[in-house]
Scaffold this motif. Structure first.
Motif, PDB file in Angstrom:
ATOM      1  N   ASN A   7     181.700  56.100  60.569  1.00  0.00           N
ATOM      2  CA  ASN A   7     182.151  56.684  61.820  1.00  0.00           C
ATOM      3  C   ASN A   7     182.646  55.566  62.733  1.00  0.00           C
ATOM      4  OD1 ASN A   7     182.380  57.909  64.329  1.00  0.00           O
ATOM      5  ND2 ASN A   7     180.570  59.171  64.043  1.00  0.00           N
ATOM      6  N   ILE A   8     183.865  55.711  63.253  1.00  0.00           N
ATOM      7  CA  ILE A   8     184.408  54.711  64.177  1.00  0.00           C
ATOM      8  C   ILE A   8     184.509  55.277  65.588  1.00  0.00           C
ATOM      9  CG2 ILE A   8     185.618  53.377  62.417  1.00  0.00           C
ATOM     10  CD1 ILE A   8     188.221  54.794  63.463  1.00  0.00           C
ATOM     11  N   GLY A   9     183.807  56.362  65.827  1.00  0.00           N
ATOM     12  CA  GLY A   9     183.778  56.962  67.156  1.00  0.00           C
ATOM     13  C   GLY A   9     184.501  58.283  67.213  1.00  0.00           C
ATOM     14  N   PHE A  10     183.938  59.216  67.994  1.00  0.00           N
ATOM     15  CA  PHE A  10     184.520  60.531  68.229  1.00  0.00           C
ATOM     16  C   PHE A  10     184.730  61.322  66.946  1.00  0.00           C
ATOM     17  CE2 PHE A  10     186.134  57.649  71.547  1.00  0.00           C
ATOM     18  CZ  PHE A  10     185.464  58.188  72.629  1.00  0.00           C
ATOM     19  N   GLY A  11     183.894  61.093  65.963  1.00  0.00           N
ATOM     20  CA  GLY A  11     183.971  61.822  64.701  1.00  0.00           C
ATOM     21  C   GLY A  11     185.048  61.331  63.750  1.00  0.00           C
ATOM     22  N   ASN A  12     185.717  60.244  64.084  1.00  0.00           N
ATOM     23  CA  ASN A  12     186.743  59.672  63.209  1.00  0.00           C
ATOM     24  C   ASN A  12     186.081  58.792  62.162  1.00  0.00           C
ATOM     25  OD1 ASN A  12     189.149  60.652  64.648  1.00  0.00           O
ATOM     26  ND2 ASN A  12     188.364  59.364  66.284  1.00  0.00           N
ATOM     27  N   MET A  13     186.573  58.871  60.940  1.00  0.00           N
ATOM     28  CA  MET A  13     185.983  58.137  59.828  1.00  0.00           C
ATOM     29  C   MET A  13     187.025  57.238  59.161  1.00  0.00           C
ATOM     30  SD  MET A  13     183.052  59.497  60.015  1.00  0.00           S
ATOM     31  CE  MET A  13     181.967  59.848  58.701  1.00  0.00           C
ATOM     32  N   VAL A  14     186.532  56.124  58.598  1.00  0.00           N
ATOM     33  CA  VAL A  14     187.383  55.181  57.868  1.00  0.00           C
ATOM     34  C   VAL A  14     186.692  54.846  56.556  1.00  0.00           C
ATOM     35  CG1 VAL A  14     188.363  52.853  57.874  1.00  0.00           C
ATOM     36  CG2 VAL A  14     188.352  54.182  59.962  1.00  0.00           C
ATOM     37  N   LYS A  42     202.637  52.504  61.634  1.00  0.00           N
ATOM     38  CA  LYS A  42     201.369  52.333  60.911  1.00  0.00           C
ATOM     39  C   LYS A  42     200.185  52.117  61.851  1.00  0.00           C
ATOM     40  CE  LYS A  42     203.074  51.102  56.473  1.00  0.00           C
ATOM     41  NZ  LYS A  42     202.620  50.544  55.229  1.00  0.00           N
ATOM     42  N   LEU A  43     200.340  52.503  63.115  1.00  0.00           N
ATOM     43  CA  LEU A  43     199.256  52.377  64.073  1.00  0.00           C
ATOM     44  C   LEU A  43     198.538  53.709  64.204  1.00  0.00           C
ATOM     45  CD1 LEU A  43     197.894  50.516  66.215  1.00  0.00           C
ATOM     46  CD2 LEU A  43     199.356  51.664  67.887  1.00  0.00           C
ATOM     47  N   ILE A  44     197.217  53.673  64.111  1.00  0.00           N
ATOM     48  CA  ILE A  44     196.392  54.864  64.295  1.00  0.00           C
ATOM     49  C   ILE A  44     195.512  54.612  65.504  1.00  0.00           C
ATOM     50  CG2 ILE A  44     194.614  56.339  63.275  1.00  0.00           C
ATOM     51  CD1 ILE A  44     195.686  55.331  60.517  1.00  0.00           C
ATOM     52  N   ASP A  45     195.702  55.409  66.553  1.00  0.00           N
ATOM     53  CA  ASP A  45     194.926  55.248  67.780  1.00  0.00           C
ATOM     54  C   ASP A  45     193.791  56.260  67.776  1.00  0.00           C
ATOM     55  OD1 ASP A  45     193.894  54.972  70.299  1.00  0.00           O
ATOM     56  OD2 ASP A  45     195.824  55.047  71.328  1.00  0.00           O
ATOM     57  N   ARG A  50     190.429  56.011  75.600  1.00  0.00           N
ATOM     58  CA  ARG A  50     189.496  55.023  76.140  1.00  0.00           C
ATOM     59  C   ARG A  50     189.982  53.607  75.814  1.00  0.00           C
ATOM     60  NH1 ARG A  50     186.609  59.440  75.339  1.00  0.00           N
ATOM     61  NH2 ARG A  50     185.014  60.068  76.784  1.00  0.00           N
ATOM     62  N   ARG A  51     189.294  52.639  76.364  1.00  0.00           N
ATOM     63  CA  ARG A  51     189.650  51.237  76.160  1.00  0.00           C
ATOM     64  C   ARG A  51     189.456  50.840  74.694  1.00  0.00           C
ATOM     65  NH1 ARG A  51     185.942  46.550  77.724  1.00  0.00           N
ATOM     66  NH2 ARG A  51     187.202  44.777  77.125  1.00  0.00           N
ATOM     67  N   THR A  52     190.429  50.116  74.147  1.00  0.00           N
ATOM     68  CA  THR A  52     190.326  49.629  72.774  1.00  0.00           C
ATOM     69  C   THR A  52     189.348  48.461  72.732  1.00  0.00           C
ATOM     70  OG1 THR A  52     192.595  50.269  72.284  1.00  0.00           O
ATOM     71  CG2 THR A  52     191.599  48.615  70.839  1.00  0.00           C
ATOM     72  N   ARG A  53     188.314  48.602  71.910  1.00  0.00           N
ATOM     73  CA  ARG A  53     187.300  47.552  71.799  1.00  0.00           C
ATOM     74  C   ARG A  53     187.337  46.874  70.431  1.00  0.00           C
ATOM     75  NH1 ARG A  53     183.486  47.800  76.011  1.00  0.00           N
ATOM     76  NH2 ARG A  53     183.756  49.663  77.273  1.00  0.00           N
ATOM     77  N   LEU A  65     192.983  51.515  66.004  1.00  0.00           N
ATOM     78  CA  LEU A  65     192.362  51.145  67.269  1.00  0.00           C
ATOM     79  C   LEU A  65     191.164  52.049  67.485  1.00  0.00           C
ATOM     80  CD1 LEU A  65     195.555  50.992  69.531  1.00  0.00           C
ATOM     81  CD2 LEU A  65     194.566  49.170  68.126  1.00  0.00           C
ATOM     82  N   CYS A  66     190.024  51.456  67.855  1.00  0.00           N
ATOM     83  CA  CYS A  66     188.862  52.301  68.138  1.00  0.00           C
ATOM     84  C   CYS A  66     188.138  51.808  69.383  1.00  0.00           C
ATOM     85  CB  CYS A  66     187.932  52.419  66.935  1.00  0.00           C
ATOM     86  SG  CYS A  66     187.093  50.938  66.451  1.00  0.00           S
ATOM     87  N   ALA A  67     187.375  52.708  69.998  1.00  0.00           N
ATOM     88  CA  ALA A  67     186.689  52.434  71.253  1.00  0.00           C
ATOM     89  C   ALA A  67     185.268  51.929  71.037  1.00  0.00           C
ATOM     90  CB  ALA A  67     186.691  53.691  72.116  1.00  0.00           C
TER      91      ALA A  67
END
Length: 92
Positions: A7-14, A42-45, A50-53, A65-67
């Protein structure tokens, strides 16, 4: 072959096996990398505004990009999958 997702935040998975690096977004070379990925499509936001961390670079040249802090993503990668499952079951 099983694919391990984190999980990379907000239910998004990698997929863990596709990650090449996890870096902070502050340096000029990373900012250029983000801009080049944006221009090439090829950018996935995954920040949901929110701020990119953290910036995750994949083997397919996609940039995510993930928060979530890079340390948090790294911890989730190195965590034992059985331990993750146990934590998820407790939350249910």
């Amino acid at each position: 072959m099983s694919v391990r997702l984190i999980n990379i935040g907000f239910g998004n998975m990698v997929a863990v096996n596709r990650i090449v690096s996890i870096v902070g977004p502050e340096s000029a070379p990373i900012k250029r990398l983000i801009q080049e990925a944006r221009e090439s499509g090829k950018l996935i936001d995954a920040t949901y505004g929110r701020r990119t961390r953290a910036v995750i670079v994949c083997d397919s040249d996609h940039v995510i990009l993930c928060a979530v802090q890079p340390e948090t993503v790294t911890h989730r990668m190195t965590q034992d999958p059985k331990e993750e499952l146990a934590v998820d079951e407790e939350d249910a």
